[in-house]
Design an enzyme around this catalytic site. Structure first.
Site, PDB file in Angstrom:
ATOM      1  N   ARG A  75      94.116  69.257   1.974  1.00  0.00           N
ATOM      2  CA  ARG A  75      94.350  69.230   3.433  1.00  0.00           C
ATOM      3  C   ARG A  75      93.819  67.958   4.073  1.00  0.00           C
ATOM      4  O   ARG A  75      94.286  67.554   5.144  1.00  0.00           O
ATOM      5  CB  ARG A  75      93.787  70.504   4.069  1.00  0.00           C
ATOM      6  CG  ARG A  75      94.581  71.755   3.654  1.00  0.00           C
ATOM      7  CD  ARG A  75      93.974  73.025   4.202  1.00  0.00           C
ATOM      8  NE  ARG A  75      92.640  73.293   3.717  1.00  0.00           N
ATOM      9  CZ  ARG A  75      92.349  73.904   2.555  1.00  0.00           C
ATOM     10  NH1 ARG A  75      93.325  74.321   1.777  1.00  0.00           N
ATOM     11  NH2 ARG A  75      91.108  74.106   2.189  1.00  0.00           N
ATOM     12  N   GLU A 112      80.232  77.085  -5.523  1.00  0.00           N
ATOM     13  CA  GLU A 112      79.464  78.319  -5.457  1.00  0.00           C
ATOM     14  C   GLU A 112      79.417  78.975  -6.849  1.00  0.00           C
ATOM     15  O   GLU A 112      78.381  79.431  -7.300  1.00  0.00           O
ATOM     16  CB  GLU A 112      80.111  79.253  -4.434  1.00  0.00           C
ATOM     17  CG  GLU A 112      79.132  80.208  -3.811  1.00  0.00           C
ATOM     18  CD  GLU A 112      79.768  80.956  -2.663  1.00  0.00           C
ATOM     19  OE1 GLU A 112      80.796  80.493  -2.143  1.00  0.00           O
ATOM     20  OE2 GLU A 112      79.224  82.010  -2.309  1.00  0.00           O
TER      21      GLU A 112
END
Ligand code: AMP
Length: 187
Positions: A75, A112
């Protein structure tokens, strides 16, 4: 500096922060349970708001403060291309590992869960060129830090780093320091 108005805040003031806030959709449990994905597609699809957002980023940094824009896959490419066109500079894509056809530098970083890697062509930047780095969302800051390290390894200097939306509670801004962050909306 971060401005506040009615709980909506960002580094370019409450009006732009409100514009971004009005064009982001929260998608719970995407791409994995417990994550709230910040979907900025409605902002990209709104020509007037997208233009104001691009103009606010240019105004924050100053039209003559960068020589090239680097966008982070995927993006970030949308934002980088618009900024480059608006200011008459070029654009460099920072890609996920394995996508670039020629000799590239690689930066691995922690997500993560697990690891990821980004790459940029070794000849992507003219030595000393000032690079404005952009992405849609700043979360933990791992992606941004890896990107800025890559830009510097490839001979560029960091002119600034902008995102449309910062997840303030994840501490990305602190992780980037002393590199400054420009976020149009902080939540
Ligand atoms: P991080 O490295 O943790 O700062 O993650 C930032 C990168 O992951 C950016 O390229 C974002 O597009 C994407 N990202 C991370 N968390 C989110 C989220 N909650 N919503 C949308 N994109 C996200």
């Amino acid at each position: 500096m971060t401005h506040t108005q009615g709980g909506v805040r960002g580094d370019s003031g409450p009006a732009i922060a409100q514009l971004v806030a009005g064009r982001v959709l929260d998608v719970p449990d995407f791409p994995s349970p417990g994550v709230v994905f910040k979907d900025l597609m409605p902002l990209f699809a709104d020509g007037e708001v997208f233009r104001q957002v691009i103009d606010a980023i240019v105004e924050h940094h100053g039209r003559d403060s960068f020589d090239v824009v680097a966008g982070i896959e995927a993006r970030g490419f949308v934002i980088a291309a618009a900024l480059a066109y608006a200011t008459g500079v070029g654009v460099v894509p920072v890609r996920k590992a394995g996508k670039l056809p020629r000799a590239a530098y690689t930066a691995s970083y922690e997500l993560e869960y697990g690891k990821a890697a980004l790459e940029v062509h070794q000849d992507a930047f003219t030595a000393g060129h000032r690079v404005l780095v952009v992405d849609d969302v700043l979360a933990t800051g791992g992606t941004a830090n890896a990107t800025m390290d890559l830009v510097e390894r490839a001979g560029g200097t960091i002119a600034g780093f902008s995102v449309l939306l910062e997840l303030g509670f994840l501490g990305g801004r602190e992780r980037l320091a002393p590199r400054p962050l420009h976020a149009l909306l902080t939540v």
